[in-house]
Design an enzyme around this catalytic site. Structure first.
Site, mmCIF file in Angstrom:
data_model
loop_
_atom_site.group_PDB
_atom_site.id
_atom_site.type_symbol
_atom_site.label_atom_id
_atom_site.label_comp_id
_atom_site.label_asym_id
_atom_site.label_seq_id
_atom_site.Cartn_x
_atom_site.Cartn_y
_atom_site.Cartn_z
ATOM 1 N N ASP A 59 49.069 -29.237 17.641
ATOM 2 C CA ASP A 59 47.882 -30.274 17.224
ATOM 3 C C ASP A 59 47.077 -29.379 16.209
ATOM 4 O OD1 ASP A 59 45.614 -32.030 17.363
ATOM 5 O OD2 ASP A 59 44.741 -30.678 18.787
ATOM 6 N N ASP A 80 43.059 -29.832 15.163
ATOM 7 C CA ASP A 80 41.739 -29.831 15.326
ATOM 8 C C ASP A 80 41.594 -29.577 16.908
ATOM 9 O OD1 ASP A 80 40.543 -30.176 12.595
ATOM 10 O OD2 ASP A 80 41.574 -32.099 13.204
ATOM 11 N N GLY A 130 38.543 -39.805 10.971
ATOM 12 C CA GLY A 130 37.286 -39.649 10.555
ATOM 13 C C GLY A 130 36.717 -41.168 9.907
ATOM 14 N N ARG A 176 36.186 -43.061 13.052
ATOM 15 C CA ARG A 176 35.098 -42.470 13.644
ATOM 16 C C ARG A 176 33.893 -43.012 12.976
ATOM 17 N NH1 ARG A 176 36.402 -36.614 14.076
ATOM 18 N NH2 ARG A 176 37.573 -37.392 15.747
ATOM 19 N N HIS A 179 34.595 -40.632 3.560
ATOM 20 C CA HIS A 179 35.495 -39.934 4.284
ATOM 21 C C HIS A 179 36.118 -38.841 3.116
ATOM 22 C CE1 HIS A 179 39.330 -38.730 6.392
ATOM 23 N NE2 HIS A 179 38.447 -38.595 7.199
ATOM 24 N N THR A 225 45.741 -36.098 13.626
ATOM 25 C CA THR A 225 45.277 -37.150 13.299
ATOM 26 C C THR A 225 44.306 -36.903 11.866
ATOM 27 O OG1 THR A 225 42.996 -37.122 14.315
ATOM 28 C CG2 THR A 225 44.859 -38.073 15.356
ATOM 29 N N ASN A 263 43.287 -31.312 4.728
ATOM 30 C CA ASN A 263 42.407 -30.289 5.810
ATOM 31 C C ASN A 263 43.535 -29.248 6.499
ATOM 32 O OD1 ASN A 263 40.395 -31.930 5.035
ATOM 33 N ND2 ASN A 263 40.489 -32.965 7.158
#
Ligand code: XBP
Ligand code: MG
Length: 241
Positions: A9, A11, A53, A56, A82, A123, A128
């Site tokens: 993963d 984050d 994001g 969210r 986003h 995700t 990033n």
């Protein structure tokens, strides 16, 4: 089945990105277009149960600013917010603001030396991931990860197992041949639902998450070697864990 690949993963696992990376990037994107939304540390923690994001932001609107979703261009506005947030986040990472968690760089090096394959299931947006790997491990690092499953490549994000299935498919491996490393209950659920044995390394926002079903729950990876993970994996495979 022997351990063939580590699936990380991002984050909360590779790096502690949420509080001082994603959160201020969201807030900067909101402020830049004049929105008075501000996600403080606690509010952001309560929003983390929704992964992705864009998802969210929509979830936040449903609870705090439902009128925003009545705009005819709400989907485009969320996508634009986003995209702006992603640009900010990448700037923060490029500036060296987000380091890797303890043990991660060493474990990646151990895996590469041992020929254990590496992959990512996250995700977050792929930009990033590339930025983080390049900033913290070097420009070649994205190539060390044979498969990078990120963002919108699957329609259903974690806790759905889809991103792990997507990664397994491209690795050509059975879930039992892999070990997932996750920090959250949402991520643990996604990985185990896809059949991967999973180790949890807790992060600040996931310190109290339910880790039932994890092979091991660690504070971090500082003292965990590839040999330790291989041992955990083989004991689980033998049904002894
Ligand atoms: C964590 C997430 C992500 C990030 C924000 O992903 O839920 O949505 O918080 O990134 P993981 P984006 O733990 O699976 O790495 O804004 O790019 O979605
Ligand atoms: Mg995570």
């Amino acid at each position: 089945m022997a351990l063939q690949a580590l699936v990380f993963d991002v984050d909360g696992t590779l790096a502690d990105t949420e509080r001082d990376g994603h959160r201020p990037a969201f807030n900067a994107a909101f402020a830049a277009v004049g929105l008075d939304w501000h996600w403080d540390v606690d509010l952001y923690g309560s929003l983390l149960g929704v992964t992705g994001g864009k998802e969210r932001i929509r979830h936040f609107c449903e609870r705090h600013d439902p009128a925003f979703l009545d705009r005819p261009d709400a989907d485009e506005a969320i996508a634009a917010l986003h995209a702006a947030k992603t640009r900010r986040y990448v700037e923060y990472v490029d500036a060296g603001r987000i380091g890797l968690r303890p043990g991660v760089a060493r474990l990646v090096a151990e895996a590469r030396a041992a020929g254990t394959r590496l992959a990512i299931a996250t995700t977050t947006n792929p930009d990033n991931v590339t930025a983080l790997l390049e900033a913290d491990l070097g420009p070649q690092a994205p190539g060390w990860f044979e498969v990078i499953g990120a963002g919108d490549v699957v329609p259903r994000k974690k806790p759905a197992p889809d991103i792990y299935r997507w990664v397994l498919d491209r690795l050509g491996l059975a879930p039992e041949e892999c070990l997932a490393i996750e920090d959250s209950a949402v991520g643990l659920h996604a990985a185990t639902a896809a059949g991967l044995p999973t180790v949890v390394t807790r992060s600040p926002y996931t310190a109290h998450d339910d880790a039932t079903g994890a092979l091991a729950v660690l504070a971090d990876l500082a003292d965990t070697t590839l040999a330790d993970l291989t041992d955990l994996h083989s004991r689980a495979a033998a049904g002894q864990s």
